[in-house]
Write a protein that holds these residues in place. Structure first.
Motif, PDB file in Angstrom:
ATOM      1  N   LEU A  99       0.937  -1.249   0.031  1.00  0.00           N
ATOM      2  CA  LEU A  99       0.064   0.075   0.152  1.00  0.00           C
ATOM      3  C   LEU A  99       0.925   1.295  -0.075  1.00  0.00           C
ATOM      4  CD1 LEU A  99      -2.992  -1.103   2.507  1.00  0.00           C
ATOM      5  CD2 LEU A  99      -2.996  -0.956  -0.038  1.00  0.00           C
ATOM      6  N   VAL A 100       1.810   1.184   0.933  1.00  0.00           N
ATOM      7  CA  VAL A 100       2.819   2.394   0.793  1.00  0.00           C
ATOM      8  C   VAL A 100       3.609   2.493  -0.601  1.00  0.00           C
ATOM      9  CG1 VAL A 100       4.998   3.401   1.902  1.00  0.00           C
ATOM     10  CG2 VAL A 100       3.410   2.286   3.217  1.00  0.00           C
ATOM     11  N   ALA A 101       3.990   1.518  -1.274  1.00  0.00           N
ATOM     12  CA  ALA A 101       4.304   1.767  -2.558  1.00  0.00           C
ATOM     13  C   ALA A 101       3.348   2.177  -3.415  1.00  0.00           C
ATOM     14  CB  ALA A 101       4.849   0.396  -3.045  1.00  0.00           C
ATOM     15  N   LYS A 102       2.235   1.653  -3.418  1.00  0.00           N
ATOM     16  CA  LYS A 102       1.006   2.216  -4.357  1.00  0.00           C
ATOM     17  C   LYS A 102       0.937   3.712  -3.985  1.00  0.00           C
ATOM     18  CE  LYS A 102      -1.363  -2.156  -5.277  1.00  0.00           C
ATOM     19  NZ  LYS A 102      -2.816  -2.406  -5.109  1.00  0.00           N
ATOM     20  N   LYS A 103       0.820   4.194  -2.801  1.00  0.00           N
ATOM     21  CA  LYS A 103       0.532   5.417  -2.794  1.00  0.00           C
ATOM     22  C   LYS A 103       1.887   6.385  -3.270  1.00  0.00           C
ATOM     23  CE  LYS A 103      -2.431   4.982   1.359  1.00  0.00           C
ATOM     24  NZ  LYS A 103      -2.709   5.223   2.521  1.00  0.00           N
ATOM     25  N   VAL A 104       3.077   5.870  -3.123  1.00  0.00           N
ATOM     26  CA  VAL A 104       4.105   6.585  -3.772  1.00  0.00           C
ATOM     27  C   VAL A 104       4.399   6.797  -5.023  1.00  0.00           C
ATOM     28  CG1 VAL A 104       6.636   6.693  -3.456  1.00  0.00           C
ATOM     29  CG2 VAL A 104       5.603   5.964  -1.496  1.00  0.00           C
ATOM     30  N   ILE A 105       3.934   5.593  -5.650  1.00  0.00           N
ATOM     31  CA  ILE A 105       4.080   5.703  -7.195  1.00  0.00           C
ATOM     32  C   ILE A 105       2.715   6.669  -7.699  1.00  0.00           C
ATOM     33  CG2 ILE A 105       3.582   4.117  -9.264  1.00  0.00           C
ATOM     34  CD1 ILE A 105       4.503   2.037  -7.589  1.00  0.00           C
ATOM     35  N   ARG A 106       1.810   6.360  -7.053  1.00  0.00           N
ATOM     36  CA  ARG A 106       0.742   7.462  -7.662  1.00  0.00           C
ATOM     37  C   ARG A 106       0.855   8.844  -7.340  1.00  0.00           C
ATOM     38  NH1 ARG A 106      -4.209   4.255  -4.418  1.00  0.00           N
ATOM     39  NH2 ARG A 106      -4.150   2.275  -5.539  1.00  0.00           N
ATOM     40  N   SER A 107       1.738   9.210  -6.168  1.00  0.00           N
ATOM     41  CA  SER A 107       2.081  10.588  -6.058  1.00  0.00           C
ATOM     42  C   SER A 107       3.113  11.305  -7.076  1.00  0.00           C
ATOM     43  CB  SER A 107       2.530  10.643  -4.580  1.00  0.00           C
ATOM     44  OG  SER A 107       3.769  10.021  -4.442  1.00  0.00           O
ATOM     45  N   ILE A 108       3.947  10.300  -7.511  1.00  0.00           N
ATOM     46  CA  ILE A 108       4.880  10.636  -8.444  1.00  0.00           C
ATOM     47  C   ILE A 108       4.207  10.783  -9.733  1.00  0.00           C
ATOM     48  CG2 ILE A 108       6.899   9.962  -9.764  1.00  0.00           C
ATOM     49  CD1 ILE A 108       7.700   8.303  -6.988  1.00  0.00           C
ATOM     50  N   ILE A 109       3.344   9.899 -10.224  1.00  0.00           N
ATOM     51  CA  ILE A 109       2.901   9.905 -11.435  1.00  0.00           C
ATOM     52  C   ILE A 109       1.825  11.234 -11.423  1.00  0.00           C
ATOM     53  CG2 ILE A 109       1.097   8.711 -12.939  1.00  0.00           C
ATOM     54  CD1 ILE A 109       2.158   6.055 -12.127  1.00  0.00           C
ATOM     55  N   ASN A 110       1.193  11.333 -10.491  1.00  0.00           N
ATOM     56  CA  ASN A 110      -0.074  12.545 -10.315  1.00  0.00           C
ATOM     57  C   ASN A 110       0.947  13.815  -9.900  1.00  0.00           C
ATOM     58  OD1 ASN A 110      -2.255  10.872 -11.199  1.00  0.00           O
ATOM     59  ND2 ASN A 110      -2.216   9.981  -9.288  1.00  0.00           N
ATOM     60  N   ASP A 111       2.150  13.682  -9.790  1.00  0.00           N
ATOM     61  CA  ASP A 111       2.751  14.945  -9.296  1.00  0.00           C
ATOM     62  C   ASP A 111       2.142  15.474  -8.122  1.00  0.00           C
ATOM     63  OD1 ASP A 111       4.650  16.658  -8.879  1.00  0.00           O
ATOM     64  OD2 ASP A 111       3.814  18.301 -10.460  1.00  0.00           O
ATOM     65  N   ASP A 112       1.617  14.533  -7.144  1.00  0.00           N
ATOM     66  CA  ASP A 112       0.856  15.093  -5.757  1.00  0.00           C
ATOM     67  C   ASP A 112       1.364  14.398  -4.716  1.00  0.00           C
ATOM     68  OD1 ASP A 112      -1.175  15.780  -4.148  1.00  0.00           O
ATOM     69  OD2 ASP A 112      -2.858  14.963  -4.938  1.00  0.00           O
ATOM     70  N   PRO A 113       2.150  15.380  -3.909  1.00  0.00           N
ATOM     71  CA  PRO A 113       2.916  14.632  -2.794  1.00  0.00           C
ATOM     72  C   PRO A 113       1.781  14.525  -1.764  1.00  0.00           C
ATOM     73  CG  PRO A 113       3.175  17.055  -2.926  1.00  0.00           C
ATOM     74  CD  PRO A 113       2.529  16.466  -4.191  1.00  0.00           C
ATOM     75  N   SER A 114       0.641  14.938  -1.772  1.00  0.00           N
ATOM     76  CA  SER A 114      -0.324  14.850  -0.588  1.00  0.00           C
ATOM     77  C   SER A 114      -1.023  13.057  -0.913  1.00  0.00           C
ATOM     78  CB  SER A 114      -1.469  15.839  -0.634  1.00  0.00           C
ATOM     79  OG  SER A 114      -2.374  15.609  -1.916  1.00  0.00           O
ATOM     80  N   ILE A 115      -0.876  12.600  -1.838  1.00  0.00           N
ATOM     81  CA  ILE A 115      -1.620  11.566  -1.989  1.00  0.00           C
ATOM     82  C   ILE A 115      -0.744  10.319  -0.940  1.00  0.00           C
ATOM     83  CG2 ILE A 115      -2.052   9.336  -3.749  1.00  0.00           C
ATOM     84  CD1 ILE A 115      -2.369  11.494  -5.667  1.00  0.00           C
TER      85      ILE A 115
END
Length: 501
Positions: free
Chosen positions: A485-501
């Motif tokens: 779950l942590v890895a998924k959130k990190v990947i999403r935040s990078i792809i969406n350029d959203d550090p809050s995810i």
């Protein structure tokens, strides 16, 4: 059952009080005792059940099983070893459930979980009702239950086998840990087949030496019995990894018919050849005592070939055709936390794996090195209050295969996390890795975030050590934490350029 019936199960036991006391349940936890229960005082490493007899009696215990005198005016059975008595009494109380289903036990340092799941898949596809016990969960048909230990204590184990039997389960496939064997948790279990995966360094904090560790594993095979039968249903089998030298020892101590599997050793009964490993799966040919066939499984790596071979051998012994086994195994996409990919449309690969021993970490990293097109990064730590000698070894292994290493917390438990990281660092330094190639980051979430943030196209990031676990234990407190779950959130935040995810 009557109290005198329990006492009669042991030649060396002394019964005090009313022998006709009716027992309606057995407990070893005084907090869970109910009226009519027999409370067994287990002497453990940290807790002595004799200290909790007052609470047990107040909660309704009508009798006690003791190793030493206690001042309570209730019937008692005094025994030499209350842990042994627990195994004997619970087996009898639940009417010997392991005799009423086919029990397959899998032991070894690595591969137990995957092997049990592969066997379960094959058997279910043949319309058998299955139960499963292991590190991730206990399953009875499609119903799942949480577990605290890889192998349950004797009382809970017999209760669970009884529940399986009442649910008309045909087979129970279970992981059998060295701790469970040494502590007598599986005493009284009537195994049909015992499987050995491998033996590599782990649990030396408990066993002391590799030889004692080996002997503990050997108990599963020596306890298969010393008799033969003309009834196929009563025959016992030992399935051994022919490429592991420990199998020679196991062959000597078992009376069961031995079947071996492997890759490198000539003359094994089930062998994989013509191996090809990719990032998508593993292809190999299987040569067995009933014929040969090509397999193309979705699991990745040489270590998963061994797991598949163990499952193939055990399944063949149950009379399942090689073609049916192939069809089942080729459908398996993966096992929770075992070389599991985390994919969120990124152009690099993130893998979460349970590898927490030197051998399993090397297996995972060596497999990655065989298909990686970019750089290899590893995020890992070691558990606290456990074998310290493996820490620098795992540091050396990570340094050998990786371009960059993030050393972080696993389950530090009651240890200071930085002390664990420094133990691992010794191995990294000894391997010649420079300071710019590794970092010590106590916070596991931050370590995962940094590793993934620095990944580029075709790189591979391995997050090792915890796999399927959904918690992290720090200072004795378990907190929610799932690498996936942590890895998924990190990947999403990078792809969406959203550090809050």
């Amino acid at each position: 059952m009557l109290l005198k019936e329990f006492a009669s199960l042991l030649k060396h036991s002394n019964l005090y009080g009313d022998p006709d006391t009716v027992i309606t349940g057995i407990k070893t936890d005084s907090r869970k005792v109910k009226s009519g229960d027999l409370f067994i005082c287990i002497v453990g490493h940290h807790v002595d059940g004799h200290q909790f007899t007052e609470q047990a009696v107040k909660n309704g215990a009508v009798a006690l099983v003791i190793q030493q005198d206690v001042e309570w005016n209730v019937p008692k059975i005094r025994v030499k070893d209350s842990r042994y008595a627990m195994a004997v009494f619970s087996s009898a109380f639940y009417q010997y459930p392991s005799h009423k289903l086919k029990l397959i036990g899998v032991t070894g340092t690595n591969g137990k979980t995957t092997t049990t799941y592969l066997i379960e898949k094959v058997l279910r596809d043949q319309s058998h009702r299955t139960g499963l016990m292991g590190t991730i969960q206990m399953k009875i048909d499609d119903q799942s239950y949480n577990v605290e230990n890889t192998t349950l204590e004797a009382l809970e184990l017999q209760r669970s086998l009884d529940l399986m039997q009442k649910n008309k389960i045909d087979y129970c496939i279970m992981e059998v840990s060295s701790h469970a064997l040494e502590m007598g948790r599986v005493l009284g279990c009537h195994y049909r087949t015992a499987i050995f995966t491998n033996l590599t360094q782990d649990h030396l904090d408990y066993h002391g030496t590799m030889d004692k560790y080996k002997q503990s594993k050997g108990l599963l095979f020596s306890r298969l019995g010393n008799t033969f039968s003309d009834n196929p249903e009563n025959r016992k089998y030992a399935v051994l990894n022919g490429d592991d030298p420990v199998s020679n020892y196991l062959k000597k101590i078992t009376t069961a018919e031995v079947f071996t599997y492997g890759i490198d050793q000539e003359g094994v009964d089930v062998q994989a050849t013509d191996i090809r490993i990719t990032s998508k799966g593993t292809n190999f040919k299987v040569n067995t005592f009933v014929g040969s066939m090509d397999f193309c499984i979705q699991l990745i790596g040489k270590f998963n070939i061994y797991n598949a071979l163990a499952a193939i051998t055990a399944s063949l012994l149950e009379g399942i055709t090689l073609k049916s086994i192939k069809e089942s195994l080729e459908q398996v996409k993966g096992i929770d936390g075992r070389f599991e990919s985390v994919y969120e449309n990124q152009d690099y690969l993130v893998i979460v794996d349970y590898s927490h021993t030197p051998d399993s970490l090397e297996n995972a990293l060596k497999t990655i090195s065989e298909f990686a097109e970019g750089k290899i990064t590893c995020v890992f730590g070691c558990g606290g209050d456990r074998d310290r000698t493996k820490r620098p070894l795992m540091g050396q292994i990570a340094a050998k295969y990786c371009d960059h290493v993030y050393v972080t917390s696993d389950n530090p438990r009651t240890e200071n996390p930085i002390h664990i990281l420094l133990d691992i660092e010794k191995g990294i330094i000894d391997s010649g890795m420079t300071g710019s190639q590794y970092e010590l980051i106590v916070d596991r979430k931050q370590a995962i975030k940094k590793a993934i943030s620095n990944a580029y196209a075709k790189d591979v990031v391995l997050i090792a050590g915890k796999g399927h676990e959904t918690y992290q234990e720090i200072h004795g407190v378990k907190k929610d934490f799932d690498d996936r779950l942590v890895a998924k959130k990190v990947i999403r935040s990078i792809i969406n350029d959203d550090p809050s995810i």
